[in-house]
Design an enzyme around this catalytic site. Structure first.
Site, short mmCIF file in Angstrom:
data_model
loop_
_atom_site.label_atom_id
_atom_site.label_comp_id
_atom_site.label_asym_id
_atom_site.label_seq_id
_atom_site.Cartn_x
_atom_site.Cartn_y
_atom_site.Cartn_z
N SER A 84 -9.71 2.01 2.86
CA SER A 84 -8.79 2.74 2.02
C SER A 84 -7.78 1.87 1.28
O SER A 84 -7.15 2.35 0.34
CB SER A 84 -8.04 3.76 2.88
N SER B 74 -10.01 -0.34 7.08
CA SER B 74 -9.44 -0.20 5.73
C SER B 74 -8.79 -1.44 5.14
O SER B 74 -8.41 -1.43 3.97
CB SER B 74 -8.43 0.94 5.71
N LYS C 287 0.87 -1.19 0.00
CA LYS C 287 0.00 0.00 0.00
C LYS C 287 0.90 1.23 0.00
O LYS C 287 1.94 1.25 0.69
CB LYS C 287 -0.88 -0.04 1.26
N1 GLN Z 1 -13.13 4.11 6.38
C1 GLN Z 1 -12.54 4.55 7.60
C2 GLN Z 1 -12.27 6.03 7.57
O1 GLN Z 1 -12.43 6.62 6.54
C3 GLN Z 1 -11.32 3.73 7.93
C4 GLN Z 1 -10.08 4.22 7.33
C5 GLN Z 1 -8.91 3.34 7.66
O2 GLN Z 1 -9.06 2.27 8.25
N2 GLN Z 1 -7.73 3.81 7.29
O3 GLN Z 1 -11.91 6.60 8.56
#
Ligand code: GLN
Length: 470
Positions: free
Chosen positions: A143, A167, A68
């Protein structure tokens, strides 16, 4: 792959070339990658072949993977999918990158994501969204969107990801792959660009739980560069007793019926092998979400303060003094979602607000943690959905920001509690993958992996490929 490499049926150079060819052919349609490092990968593969030839290798030597784009890989761009870091070249390796490299794994490139890991759709990326290999009109989730889609489409056998509020697990569910978020502190965060330091945890996206185990075996453990890392006895060959699994039906009573029946199928599969299920109650998802909001936004403000146009990456061109250098750099360098979170984060940390918002959230976090700990006196693990829906259309109108944030309601509690959780594919609804997650008490990582592996031995959802990318 490891066996084939060992038997000399294939070489790492061939394997690496195979994936690079697939990336060249399919990535234009998917947008999984921000950077591909073909020459470097082939060099690493050659080295791995040599290591195997002289017998100086591990199980993973010569196997490709992708990272990532928030993990620093030395001499490679690390953009966090932000204009702010669009040209930033990392001067060192993140700890988990280094540990995987030391095994002789071959890095193919860096994957697309929501900007600074803020989002659930991949759509906040400066480089445009990754789309879902099962249906390219749908999002891949986020993400860790590029990592999930790359593994699902067979553009990489494995990927790293990060999970602050879901994410890893949510994109894994949307793309039909396995996503593992270990206990907070098992994988080092050193060299991973921080979003919310007390919630962030690196993990993996793989096709199978067995693959997740192989990677976790290498990545986990104390790192002197991350004081929150913890060593616990590695109970690698764990024999699974028959367990009691918590089933919090109230927790997910608002999800659509087709998703509910997938969940019931998982329950039946596990019951047939002798595990027991028990009705449990969990902390209110609304409270978990509110707590996650205040903490993640508050912490992200602090972490993003370093992007000021002076030390890292982007700097606005038309500046006349130091104040507007900061302001213009941030206005031009950050996307809308990142700015929204900085505003909200500053609000909860501003005069008078820490006591009523940020500190209060920390207290509620403790209560949520304690409730989970209590629950784990009664049950060994918890079964829950990874997301309340399947993947949404890329072109969906996202005007209701809060509805988007609510999508994280089943995943954030594991981050608030520092708990390990693993998402596995377990069915489809409207031809799109559905994933469930199993959540365990802190440091139950190996047992959790074993339980998920058992589920995969009984099912074949994790072995299905999107037909367009066979
Ligand atoms: N979807 C969640 C957010 O936008 C989690 C993001 C993540 O785990 N990096 O905060």
């Amino acid at each position: 792959m490891s066996e084939q490499l060992q038997a000399k049926e294939i070489s790492s150079v061939e394997l690496t070339q195979y994936y690079l060819d697939r990336i060249r052919e399919h990535d234009p349609a998917l947008n999984c990658f921000i950077t591909v490092v073909a020459d470097r990968a082939l060099k690493e593969a050659k080295k791995a072949d040599h290591q195997r030839a002289v017998g100086n290798n591990g199980l993973l030597t010569g196997i490709p993977l992708v990272h990532k784009d928030l993990f620093c890989v030395k001499d490679v761009k690390t953009t966090c999918a932000s204009k702010m870091l669009a040209d930033f070249v990392a001067p060192y390796d993140a700890t988990i990158v280094r540990r995987l490299n030391n095994q002789g794994m071959v890095c193919l490139g860096k994957t697309n994501m929501d900007e600074f890991a803020m989002g659930s759709s991949g759509k906040t990326s400066f480089w445009g969204p990754t789309v879902n290999p099962w249906d390219v009109t749908k999002v891949a989730g986020g993400s860790s969107s590029g990592s999930a889609a790359a593994v699902a489409a067979g553009l990489a056998p494995a990927a790293t990801g990060s999970d602050t509020g879901g994410s890893i697990r949510q994109p894994a569910a949307f793309c039909g792959v396995t996503g593992f978020k270990p206990t907070y502190g098992r994988n080092s965060r050193y060299g991973m660009v921080a979003f919310s330091s007390s919630l962030d945890q690196p993990g993996t996206l793989t096709r199978t739980v067995e693959d997740a185990k192989l990677l976790f075996d290498v990545t986990n453990g104390v790192d002197t560069k991350d004081a929150s890392t913890i060593n616990t006895a590695a109970d690698r060959e764990y024999k699974l007793p028959r367990l009691t699994i918590g089933y919090p039906s109230k927790f997910f009573e608002d999800i659509p019926t087709p998703l509910m029946s997938v969940l019931a199928d998982v329950r039946h599969t596990l019951e047939k092998t002798g595990h027991n299920f028990k009705e449990i109650e969990l902390p209110d998802v609304q409270k978990c979400l509110a707590t996650y909001f205040a903490i993640s936004r508050g912490e992200c403000v602090t972490n993003l303060a370093r992007f000021d146009g002076i030390r890292f990456g982007f700097r606005s061109k038309e500046v006349s003094n130091i104040d507007n250098l900061y302001t213009k750099t941030r206005i031009e360098g950050f996307g809308a979602e990142v700015k929204r979170r900085i505003l909200f984060g500053n609000y909860v940390l501003t005069n008078g607000k820490p006591e009523t918002h940020f500190v209060k959230a920390q207290k509620v976090r403790r209560l949520i943690h304690d409730r989970y700990t209590q629950t784990f006196n009664d049950v060994d693990f918890i079964l829950a959905p990874s997301a309340p829906t399947v993947a949404a259309p890329v072109l969906a109108d996202d005007h209701d920001q809060f509805e988007l944030y609510r999508q994280d309601r089943f995943t954030v509690a594991a981050n608030l509690g520092g708990l390990p959780a693993i998402g596995v594919p377990c069915g489809t609804v409207n031809s799109l993958p559905v994933g469930i997650q199993l959540i365990g008490p802190r440091f139950s990582d190996w047992q959790l992996l074993e339980l998920a592996a058992e589920y995969q031995r009984l099912t074949d959802w994790h072995l299905r490929y999107p037909s367009k990318f066979l």
